[in-house]
Design an enzyme around this catalytic site. Structure first.
Site, PDB file in Angstrom:
ATOM      1  N   SER A 564      86.554  18.857  54.559  1.00  0.00           N
ATOM      2  CA  SER A 564      87.508  17.890  55.106  1.00  0.00           C
ATOM      3  C   SER A 564      88.497  18.617  56.005  1.00  0.00           C
ATOM      4  O   SER A 564      88.759  19.823  55.820  1.00  0.00           O
ATOM      5  CB  SER A 564      88.254  17.185  53.966  1.00  0.00           C
ATOM      6  OG  SER A 564      89.345  16.434  54.465  1.00  0.00           O
ATOM      7  N   TYR A 577      93.084  16.664  45.836  1.00  0.00           N
ATOM      8  CA  TYR A 577      91.974  16.515  46.787  1.00  0.00           C
ATOM      9  C   TYR A 577      91.964  17.654  47.801  1.00  0.00           C
ATOM     10  O   TYR A 577      90.941  18.305  48.028  1.00  0.00           O
ATOM     11  CB  TYR A 577      92.082  15.167  47.494  1.00  0.00           C
ATOM     12  CG  TYR A 577      91.024  14.931  48.544  1.00  0.00           C
ATOM     13  CD1 TYR A 577      89.754  14.479  48.191  1.00  0.00           C
ATOM     14  CD2 TYR A 577      91.290  15.146  49.895  1.00  0.00           C
ATOM     15  CE1 TYR A 577      88.779  14.258  49.151  1.00  0.00           C
ATOM     16  CE2 TYR A 577      90.326  14.925  50.864  1.00  0.00           C
ATOM     17  CZ  TYR A 577      89.073  14.485  50.487  1.00  0.00           C
ATOM     18  OH  TYR A 577      88.108  14.267  51.438  1.00  0.00           O
TER      19      TYR A 577
END
Length: 687
Positions: A564, A577
């Site tokens: 990401s 996350y």
């Protein structure tokens, strides 16, 4: 509109081809003679409709038929100058075509055109080939069928064989067909129904004769130590052997595999006669063109350890390659001695086995794609059935090695191979994608399959994984499995499933994930552990299990992490996350450094928020992120787009495109790279 004669032929072909007792996949051909209107003269014209080269009877459609003018096809008899020139007759078929002619005529076209019958079937039933390969097949044909079926000695398919069968029919007016030595059967009739009935009568009569007159123990007594392992142990040993066997089958070029532990295979390998019979090789051209002349057979009992099996397989592989090279050279020498210039002979296509037989475990078959590998295995089962039948009523006596070489390296066979379409970029490669039932994972699986890869779709939800796989095609393209990447045993089971489904593994996509949008103070230990278990630990487990396979296969491979932009970009309310994404990003660098010596590339992709189709966003993450940014949830994708340099929303397909580029040959020298797929987020630029 389809001509009624052609329509009846297609229907008959589909019925015959639907039953494997009648013929093997893509084996045999059928024909019909009739009239149609010549579009130029408006007059009736006699035509021959015949299954074209490479088609399959069970799935034949009108486009698979070759259409020839019967008068011109029969006129080729006057142009034929003998067996030394019969290959030229295939090119001459082009001058007999009606209109555009439909499919390319096969080598068996002469048989159908020259035999004086309105309808002709040429088939490869196991029972018929058992007679065709029996040492005293001619006498057995007379005993089983009387004068209704005539024996034809082995002759390579072609124009001369068509002339021979036409002459045999004229000389035997009561005959309804013939047994072609070493090959199969041919039957005929004046109506489509009669031809079909005659074909089925020959096949069923052969089956009945073998059942009534044959020895039940034609493969000999059961060998001590060669009986089948229990089912679970058999599957585990097959998965353990698979990477090493794929390396053996892929020395010359990467192959896809198929495994079967069907009872017919296990029983054959448990019997005393299997070493002798496997060494004799297959006989029907349709069989050995797909299975190679002989299989590689592991000559150890089931009590042997995995290490003993692997060591012996390496020895047998070295011997197999030497034996095949010898077979090829003997064939070349014979062809040159017969007058064929050496430079006109095709180069050796590869010396690796297409069939590997492991007693107690089963059969591994290989090909350029899953369908080819599966069909090769099916053909070897046909060969086992043929051997059983021939040994039951006589002894198995296939055509000799020189004839097999003449067909395997036939110029016409080489021309057929050249007509095949170029392989897709990822053909022959096998991918495992985690979290692939929706969103980014599903888009990646779809793209990889479209580019020629076989795909294993792994997801927590088995039903959704299987549905996603079904959308990509049948099980020759994709399979869906259930896997929780936090569970070591389930991860290993997922890798084993890939090995048993497709024979190996080349591409691994670490995509499974979830996200909890919480601030530091709101994040619990359970939240932190869940995020890290799924993505950091899960990626580690998947990569570790896959790496063992990639190393054993000796084919290199690709591991891709869907990380990401958050792995480098610091945003609010995202501690668990983003931290685990940073963990994944460094795994890429660590594994690239460790696995490079094995030819394994490890790369990552850093997307921005992919909203559309995302299971993560639909599961509540989207609402929480929208609240953080103060926008309606339905406008979150637009919000993400507006904060990028390109002002474009990132879609699952954009990530899939990057995966394809990393795994395709153009980036063969790239490892340890992270590719941003974020439409330009300056704060996430890599430094």
């Amino acid at each position: 509109m389809t001509n009624p004669t052609a329509a009846a032929l297609i229907a008959r072909s589909n019925r015959l081809g639907a039953d494997p007792r009648n013929t093997n996949y893509a084996g045999g051909n059928t024909s019909a003679k009739g009239t149609d209107t010549d579009p130029v003269t408006g007059e009736p014209v006699e035509l021959l409709w015949v299954k074209g080269s490479g088609g399959d009877l069970g799935t034949l459609t009108e486009s698979g038929l070759a259409v020839l003018r019967l008068d011109r096809m029969r006129a080729l008899v006057g142009a034929y100058t003998g067996v030394d020139h019969e290959d030229d007759m295939v090119a001459a078929f082009d001058y007999t075509l009606h209109g555009k002619g439909g499919a390319a005529p096969s080598i068996d076209t002469a048989m159908h055109g020259l035999v004086d019958a309105a309808h002709v079937d040429h088939l490869h039933p196991d029972s018929g080939i058992a007679f065709a390969t029996a040492a005293d097949g001619e006498a057995l044909t007379a005993a089983a069928f009387g004068g209704k079926v005539v024996w034809v000695p082995w002759r390579r398919p072609g124009f001369q064989l068509g002339l021979d069968i036409a002459a045999i029919k004229r000389a035997n007016p009561a005959a309804i067909g013939c047994i072609l030595g070493g090959h199969g059967i041919t039957a005929w009739g004046e109506t489509s129904e009669e031809a079909e009935a005659n074909s089925l009568w020959i096949i069923r009569t052969a089956e009945s004769y073998i059942a009534e007159h044959g020895r039940p123990d034609s493969f000999g007594a059961v060998l001590d130590g060669y009986t089948a392992l229990p089912a679970e142990e058999r599957a585990a040993r097959a998965a353990a052997l698979a990477p090493h066997l794929r390396a053996i089958a892929s020395t010359d070029r990467a192959q896809v595999g198929h495994f079967t532990d069907a009872e017919v295979v296990l029983d054959f390998l448990s019997r005393a006669e299997h070493p002798r019979l496997t060494a004799l090789g297959t006989s029907c051209p349709d069989h050995f063109l797909r299975t190679k002349v002989t299989p590689l057979v592991l000559d150890l009992p089931t009590t042997a350890s995995l290490e003993e099996q692997l060591a012996r397989l390496d020895e047998l592989h070295e011997q197999y390659r030497a034996d095949y090279a010898g077979y090829y050279q003997r064939g070349v020498d014979a062809a040159v001695a017969a007058g064929t210039p050496a430079e006109e002979l095709p180069a050796m296509r590869g010396a690796d086995p297409a069939i590997i037989l492991v007693p107690g475990v089963g059969m591994f078959s290989y090909g350029a794609n899953k369908q080819t590998a599966r069909v090769a295995g099916e053909f070897y089962i046909n060969a086992i059935n043929v051997m059983r039948g021939a040994e039951a009523i006589s002894s198995y006596a296939p055509i000799d090695e020189s004839e097999k070489f003449r067909i395997e390296y036939w110029a016409l066979e080489e021309a057929k191979l050249r007509r095949m379409p170029a392989p897709k970029p990822l053909a022959g490669r096998i991918a495992l994608v985690t979290g692939a039932a929706s969103g980014i994972g599903k888009a990646i699986a779809t793209r990889l399959a479209a580019e020629g890869s076989c795909v294993v779709i792994a997801d927590l939800d088995l039903e959704k994984a299987q549905a996603a796989a079904a959308e990509l095609g049948g099980t020759d393209v994709a399979v869906g499995i259930q896997a929780n990447v936090t569970d070591e045993a389930q991860v290993q089971a997922a890798v084993d499933a890939a090995l048993l489904a497709f024979g190996g593994l080349d591409i691994v996509i670490n995509n499974a994930g979830l996200s909890l949008s919480k601030s530091l103070l709101e994040t619990t230990v359970a939240d932190w552990d869940l995020q890290h278990n799924v993505m950091a630990k899960g990626s580690f487990l998947v990569s570790r299990a896959a790496a063992r396979v990639l190393i054993d296969q000796k084919l290199g491979g690709d591991i891709v992490y869907i990380s990401s932009k958050n792995s480098v970009f610091a945003g609010p309310n995202n501690i668990a996350y983003s931290a685990t994404k940073a963990d994944q990003a460094h795994q890429v660098r660590l594994l690239a450094a460790e696995l490079g010596e094995y030819g394994v590339k490890v790369n990552g992709i850093n997307p921005d928020g992919v909203v559309r189709g995302s299971g993560i966003f639909a599961g509540g993450w989207g609402a929480k992120r929208a609240a953080v940014y103060g926008v309606p949830e339905e406008e979150l994708g637009k919000y993400y787009a507006q904060r990028t340099l390109l002002k474009r929303e990132v879609l699952p397909e954009n990530v899939a495109n990057a995966v394809f580029v990393l795994c395709a040959s153009d980036l063969s020298h790239t490892t340890g790279l992270h590719i941003p797929v974020d439409a330009g987020v300056a704060a996430a630029f890599l430094r």
